[in-house]
Scaffold this motif. Structure first.
Motif, short mmCIF file in Angstrom:
data_model
loop_
_atom_site.label_atom_id
_atom_site.label_comp_id
_atom_site.label_asym_id
_atom_site.label_seq_id
_atom_site.Cartn_x
_atom_site.Cartn_y
_atom_site.Cartn_z
N GLY A 1 41.54 35.95 45.72
CA GLY A 1 41.84 36.82 44.60
C GLY A 1 42.40 36.12 43.38
O GLY A 1 43.04 36.76 42.54
N GLU B 1 41.22 43.47 42.82
CA GLU B 1 39.80 43.76 42.97
C GLU B 1 39.03 42.74 42.12
O GLU B 1 39.30 42.60 40.92
N GLU C 1 42.61 45.21 33.44
CA GLU C 1 41.40 44.48 33.82
C GLU C 1 41.27 43.24 32.95
O GLU C 1 41.51 43.29 31.74
N ARG D 1 40.81 43.08 38.59
CA ARG D 1 41.09 44.46 38.18
C ARG D 1 42.19 45.04 39.05
O ARG D 1 42.22 44.83 40.26
N THR D 2 43.12 45.74 38.41
CA THR D 2 44.14 46.51 39.11
C THR D 2 44.04 47.95 38.65
O THR D 2 43.18 48.31 37.84
#
Length: 309
Positions: free
Chosen positions: A112, A4, A24, A19-20
């Motif tokens: 990403g 993310e 982050e 972010r996972t």
């Protein structure tokens, strides 16, 4: 694994991050690609250190002393850590990329990854770093290209400053039995090149408990290796926090350890995988004989991973 991507601001500087579910990472491209936050989403701990106060980010100019910079979080040092003269060039303090504005590759960002390439202003090298997510945290992939007409010696290290909390401890591979000292401040003189036992170099303090001689004012910089295993970790058994670092030991066989327990009023620790030592490129080549070389037109690559739990 898909990340993310998020954006924001910090003290007027644009922030972009990954972010996972568990972690982050936030960086400020305008400030040398500085990573200003590396946070566990499970416990809330942010490992990145910064100065106290409302304002802890600002721009630095070429030639500035790194000590007067924000020093926050994670930056990169190449082709030297200490200021020195090499091949008739004046290499700045902490290298040539930390004070530059980095521009992220938009295509990489869409995929990403936080990727940027910067040209060194003094040494004929190009430096590239790409940050992506993993199942356990974040991976940094590096490339250093020699754009000059002759082979170039270099020292690289990742340069993170991490917070210290009560109960934190340091883990290093079992093969680490000594630390070769670069310098420091303690109750007794600390000379460059001293060989310290690890983890207890002197009775009364232990490096694995993040203690230094002269606490609460001491600091120390030293090197472990060459290592067969690229591994180090900071852990806290009371809180369950753990930050584990793994890296390509074939490309970066040394680990720099910076531990500050009160010098200048700061308390932080740095785990610095590196291909050379000591901090000065000139000394690394001439004295300690620990450094890297890139032929003209060639590219060196390596990686590291931060695992947050």
């Amino acid at each position: 694994m898909r990340a993310e991507i998020f954006t924001g601001t910090e003290q007027g500087f644009a922030v972009v991050g990954l972010r996972t579910a568990g972690a982050e990472l936030a960086m400020v491209p305008a400030l040398g690609g500085r990573v200003v936050s590396l946070r566990s989403r499970r416990t809330g701990r942010d490992w990145c250190w910064h100065r106290a106060g409302v304002t802890w980010l600002w721009r630095s100019a070429p030639g500035d002393d790194f000590g007067g910079s924000p020093q926050a979080g994670i930056d990169e040092c190449v082709p030297s850590v200490a200021a020195c003269e090499w091949r008739g060039r004046r290499v700045p303090d902490h290298g040539e990329v930390w004070f530059q504005e980095w521009r992220l590759d938009e295509a990489e960002l869409a995929a990403g990854r936080l990727t940027a390439e910067v040209t060194l202003p003094v040494t004929p090298l190009k430096f590239r770093r790409a940050i992506s997510v993993t199942a356990h945290g974040f991976r940094f992939d590096y490339a250093l290209t020699n754009v000059g007409a002759a082979a170039e010696e270099y020292v690289w290290c990742v340069h993170p400053l991490f917070t210290i909390a009560d109960g934190d401890r340091l883990e290093l591979p079992r093969e680490v039995r000594t630390l070769r000292v670069n310098g420091g401040i303690g109750t007794q003189p600390i000379a460059q090149g001293d060989l310290w036992s690890f983890p207890e170099p002197q009775p009364g303090f232990r490096l694995d408990r993040l203690e230094t001689p002269g606490m609460p004012r001491g600091c120390i910089k030293g090197f472990a290796g060459p290592l067969r295993e690229g591994f180090a970790a900071l852990a806290n058994d009371r809180t369950g926090d753990r930050l584990e670092l793994r890296w390509d030991a074939a490309a970066a066989p040394l680990l720099g350890l910076w531990l500050n327990r009160g010098h200048a009023g700061f308390h932080h620790v740095a785990l610095e995988p590196t291909n050379g030592a000591p901090d000065s490129l000139a000394q690394a080549v001439n004295d300690w004989k620990q450094f890297g070389v890139i032929p003209p037109g060639a590219t060196a690559t390596w990686w590291l991973e931060w695992r947050v739990s």
